[in-house]
Scaffold this motif. Structure first.
Motif, PDB file in Angstrom:
ATOM      1  N   LEU A 121      -9.204  -4.959  -6.687  1.00  0.00           N
ATOM      2  CA  LEU A 121     -10.591  -4.045  -6.944  1.00  0.00           C
ATOM      3  C   LEU A 121     -11.699  -4.805  -6.677  1.00  0.00           C
ATOM      4  O   LEU A 121     -12.590  -4.258  -5.908  1.00  0.00           O
ATOM      5  CB  LEU A 121     -10.303  -3.865  -8.435  1.00  0.00           C
ATOM      6  CG  LEU A 121     -11.467  -3.077  -9.046  1.00  0.00           C
ATOM      7  CD1 LEU A 121     -11.454  -1.919  -8.606  1.00  0.00           C
ATOM      8  CD2 LEU A 121     -11.481  -3.146 -10.533  1.00  0.00           C
ATOM      9  N   ALA A 122     -11.483  -6.233  -6.771  1.00  0.00           N
ATOM     10  CA  ALA A 122     -12.881  -7.171  -6.382  1.00  0.00           C
ATOM     11  C   ALA A 122     -13.051  -6.763  -5.126  1.00  0.00           C
ATOM     12  O   ALA A 122     -14.198  -6.827  -4.210  1.00  0.00           O
ATOM     13  CB  ALA A 122     -12.731  -8.552  -6.789  1.00  0.00           C
ATOM     14  N   ALA A 123     -12.029  -6.761  -4.116  1.00  0.00           N
ATOM     15  CA  ALA A 123     -11.937  -6.842  -2.622  1.00  0.00           C
ATOM     16  C   ALA A 123     -12.728  -5.409  -2.148  1.00  0.00           C
ATOM     17  O   ALA A 123     -13.710  -5.510  -1.165  1.00  0.00           O
ATOM     18  CB  ALA A 123     -10.782  -7.370  -1.920  1.00  0.00           C
ATOM     19  N   ALA A 127     -16.154  -4.948  -0.020  1.00  0.00           N
ATOM     20  CA  ALA A 127     -16.093  -4.077   1.216  1.00  0.00           C
ATOM     21  C   ALA A 127     -16.970  -2.951   1.131  1.00  0.00           C
ATOM     22  O   ALA A 127     -17.697  -2.848   2.001  1.00  0.00           O
ATOM     23  CB  ALA A 127     -14.848  -3.830   1.474  1.00  0.00           C
ATOM     24  N   MET A 128     -17.079  -2.358  -0.109  1.00  0.00           N
ATOM     25  CA  MET A 128     -18.028  -1.197  -0.297  1.00  0.00           C
ATOM     26  C   MET A 128     -19.356  -1.459  -0.267  1.00  0.00           C
ATOM     27  O   MET A 128     -20.235  -0.960   0.290  1.00  0.00           O
ATOM     28  CB  MET A 128     -17.713  -0.451  -1.558  1.00  0.00           C
ATOM     29  CG  MET A 128     -16.207   0.380  -1.579  1.00  0.00           C
ATOM     30  SD  MET A 128     -15.993   1.369  -0.193  1.00  0.00           S
ATOM     31  CE  MET A 128     -17.198   2.764  -0.986  1.00  0.00           C
ATOM     32  N   LEU A 129     -19.671  -2.722  -0.924  1.00  0.00           N
ATOM     33  CA  LEU A 129     -20.842  -3.230  -0.988  1.00  0.00           C
ATOM     34  C   LEU A 129     -21.470  -3.565   0.299  1.00  0.00           C
ATOM     35  O   LEU A 129     -22.642  -3.262   0.754  1.00  0.00           O
ATOM     36  CB  LEU A 129     -21.183  -4.268  -1.887  1.00  0.00           C
ATOM     37  CG  LEU A 129     -21.241  -3.823  -3.632  1.00  0.00           C
ATOM     38  CD1 LEU A 129     -21.169  -5.050  -4.570  1.00  0.00           C
ATOM     39  CD2 LEU A 129     -22.477  -2.847  -3.879  1.00  0.00           C
ATOM     40  N   THR A 130     -20.568  -4.211   1.046  1.00  0.00           N
ATOM     41  CA  THR A 130     -21.035  -4.578   2.321  1.00  0.00           C
ATOM     42  C   THR A 130     -21.341  -3.589   3.374  1.00  0.00           C
ATOM     43  O   THR A 130     -22.191  -3.419   4.045  1.00  0.00           O
ATOM     44  CB  THR A 130     -19.849  -5.504   3.104  1.00  0.00           C
ATOM     45  OG1 THR A 130     -19.738  -6.581   2.055  1.00  0.00           O
ATOM     46  CG2 THR A 130     -20.322  -5.957   4.459  1.00  0.00           C
ATOM     47  N   MET A 131     -20.357  -2.341   3.185  1.00  0.00           N
ATOM     48  CA  MET A 131     -20.789  -1.431   4.079  1.00  0.00           C
ATOM     49  C   MET A 131     -22.143  -0.567   3.713  1.00  0.00           C
ATOM     50  O   MET A 131     -22.729  -0.165   4.668  1.00  0.00           O
ATOM     51  CB  MET A 131     -19.608  -0.338   3.811  1.00  0.00           C
ATOM     52  CG  MET A 131     -18.347  -0.802   4.836  1.00  0.00           C
ATOM     53  SD  MET A 131     -16.783   0.286   4.340  1.00  0.00           S
ATOM     54  CE  MET A 131     -17.285   1.877   3.943  1.00  0.00           C
ATOM     55  N   ALA A 132     -22.152  -0.604   2.589  1.00  0.00           N
ATOM     56  CA  ALA A 132     -23.413   0.286   1.880  1.00  0.00           C
ATOM     57  C   ALA A 132     -24.677  -0.406   2.381  1.00  0.00           C
ATOM     58  O   ALA A 132     -25.601  -0.014   2.909  1.00  0.00           O
ATOM     59  CB  ALA A 132     -23.358   0.522   0.392  1.00  0.00           C
ATOM     60  N   MET A 133     -24.675  -1.855   2.327  1.00  0.00           N
ATOM     61  CA  MET A 133     -25.756  -2.497   2.670  1.00  0.00           C
ATOM     62  C   MET A 133     -25.993  -2.591   4.433  1.00  0.00           C
ATOM     63  O   MET A 133     -27.146  -2.558   4.732  1.00  0.00           O
ATOM     64  CB  MET A 133     -25.697  -3.919   2.332  1.00  0.00           C
ATOM     65  CG  MET A 133     -25.644  -4.074   0.691  1.00  0.00           C
ATOM     66  SD  MET A 133     -25.232  -5.753   0.264  1.00  0.00           S
ATOM     67  CE  MET A 133     -26.385  -6.885   1.011  1.00  0.00           C
ATOM     68  N   GLU A 139     -30.041   1.540  -2.633  1.00  0.00           N
ATOM     69  CA  GLU A 139     -29.919   2.078  -3.938  1.00  0.00           C
ATOM     70  C   GLU A 139     -28.507   1.476  -4.666  1.00  0.00           C
ATOM     71  O   GLU A 139     -28.372   1.389  -5.945  1.00  0.00           O
ATOM     72  CB  GLU A 139     -30.013   3.563  -3.884  1.00  0.00           C
ATOM     73  CG  GLU A 139     -31.413   3.941  -3.650  1.00  0.00           C
ATOM     74  CD  GLU A 139     -31.251   5.530  -3.790  1.00  0.00           C
ATOM     75  OE1 GLU A 139     -30.547   6.001  -4.356  1.00  0.00           O
ATOM     76  OE2 GLU A 139     -32.464   5.837  -2.900  1.00  0.00           O
ATOM     77  N   ILE A 140     -27.433   1.219  -3.855  1.00  0.00           N
ATOM     78  CA  ILE A 140     -26.263   1.087  -4.303  1.00  0.00           C
ATOM     79  C   ILE A 140     -26.207  -0.589  -5.024  1.00  0.00           C
ATOM     80  O   ILE A 140     -25.555  -0.587  -5.979  1.00  0.00           O
ATOM     81  CB  ILE A 140     -25.060   1.061  -3.170  1.00  0.00           C
ATOM     82  CG1 ILE A 140     -24.999   2.606  -2.757  1.00  0.00           C
ATOM     83  CG2 ILE A 140     -23.624   0.509  -3.866  1.00  0.00           C
ATOM     84  CD1 ILE A 140     -23.992   2.860  -1.825  1.00  0.00           C
ATOM     85  N   VAL A 141     -26.916  -1.400  -4.606  1.00  0.00           N
ATOM     86  CA  VAL A 141     -26.838  -2.785  -4.678  1.00  0.00           C
ATOM     87  C   VAL A 141     -27.700  -2.839  -6.006  1.00  0.00           C
ATOM     88  O   VAL A 141     -27.742  -2.911  -7.024  1.00  0.00           O
ATOM     89  CB  VAL A 141     -27.494  -3.617  -3.552  1.00  0.00           C
ATOM     90  CG1 VAL A 141     -27.557  -5.016  -3.982  1.00  0.00           C
ATOM     91  CG2 VAL A 141     -26.799  -3.504  -2.388  1.00  0.00           C
TER      92      VAL A 141
END
Length: 141
Positions: A121-123, A127-133, A139-141
């Motif tokens: 889950l942490a990984a 990965a989702m945060l990296t893609m969003a950034m 706004e996601i961060v």
């Protein structure tokens, strides 16, 4: 005499030739260490394609020989985890010692260590945060 009248029967003995049943043969295949890896024979002779690759160890009558894959070796050929229980010493079949079996078990490849649910889950979150950034979605961060 009527065909159905059994009162008048003869005591003739009809001699039948004795039928000799062929004996079933038991064959094994070993690995380079002499461990028995396969057993065929009896009803399963069709599984042997090249007899030169097999060693004849016994012959006889009955289920032990006819159904040798499951009846010849007491307890089967392998442990529950696939370790051979018997070996060929060049002259006869012998049971492998518990030490030999444990040595084989210790030499088995270790199963891969799988990540826990929390680690996965942490990984995924990372990965989702990296893609969003990377897409510029602040706004996601």
């Amino acid at each position: 005499m009527n065909e159905l009248d059994f009162a008048e029967t003869t005591n003739e003995t009809i001699e039948m030739p004795e039928i000799e049943m062929p004996k079933s043969q038991v064959y094994i295949q070993t690995d380079e260490q002499g461990r028995i890896m396969r057993c065929e024979g009896g009803y399963s002779m069709a599984n042997i394609t090249d007899i030169a690759d097999w060693l004849l160890i016994d012959e006889g009558e009955g289920d032990k020989y006819n159904l040798c894959q499951s009846h010849y070796f007491e307890g089967g050929l392998f442990t529950e985890d696939g370790i051979p229980l018997y070996k060929w010493d060049g002259e006869q079949v012998i049971a492998r010692s518990q030490a030999e079996i444990e040595a084989d078990r210790a030499a088995l490849p270790k199963p891969p260590v799988l990540p826990t649910y929390e680690e996965r889950l942490a990984a995924m979150e990372s990965a989702m945060l990296t893609m969003a950034m990377a897409l510029g979605d602040d706004e996601i961060v």
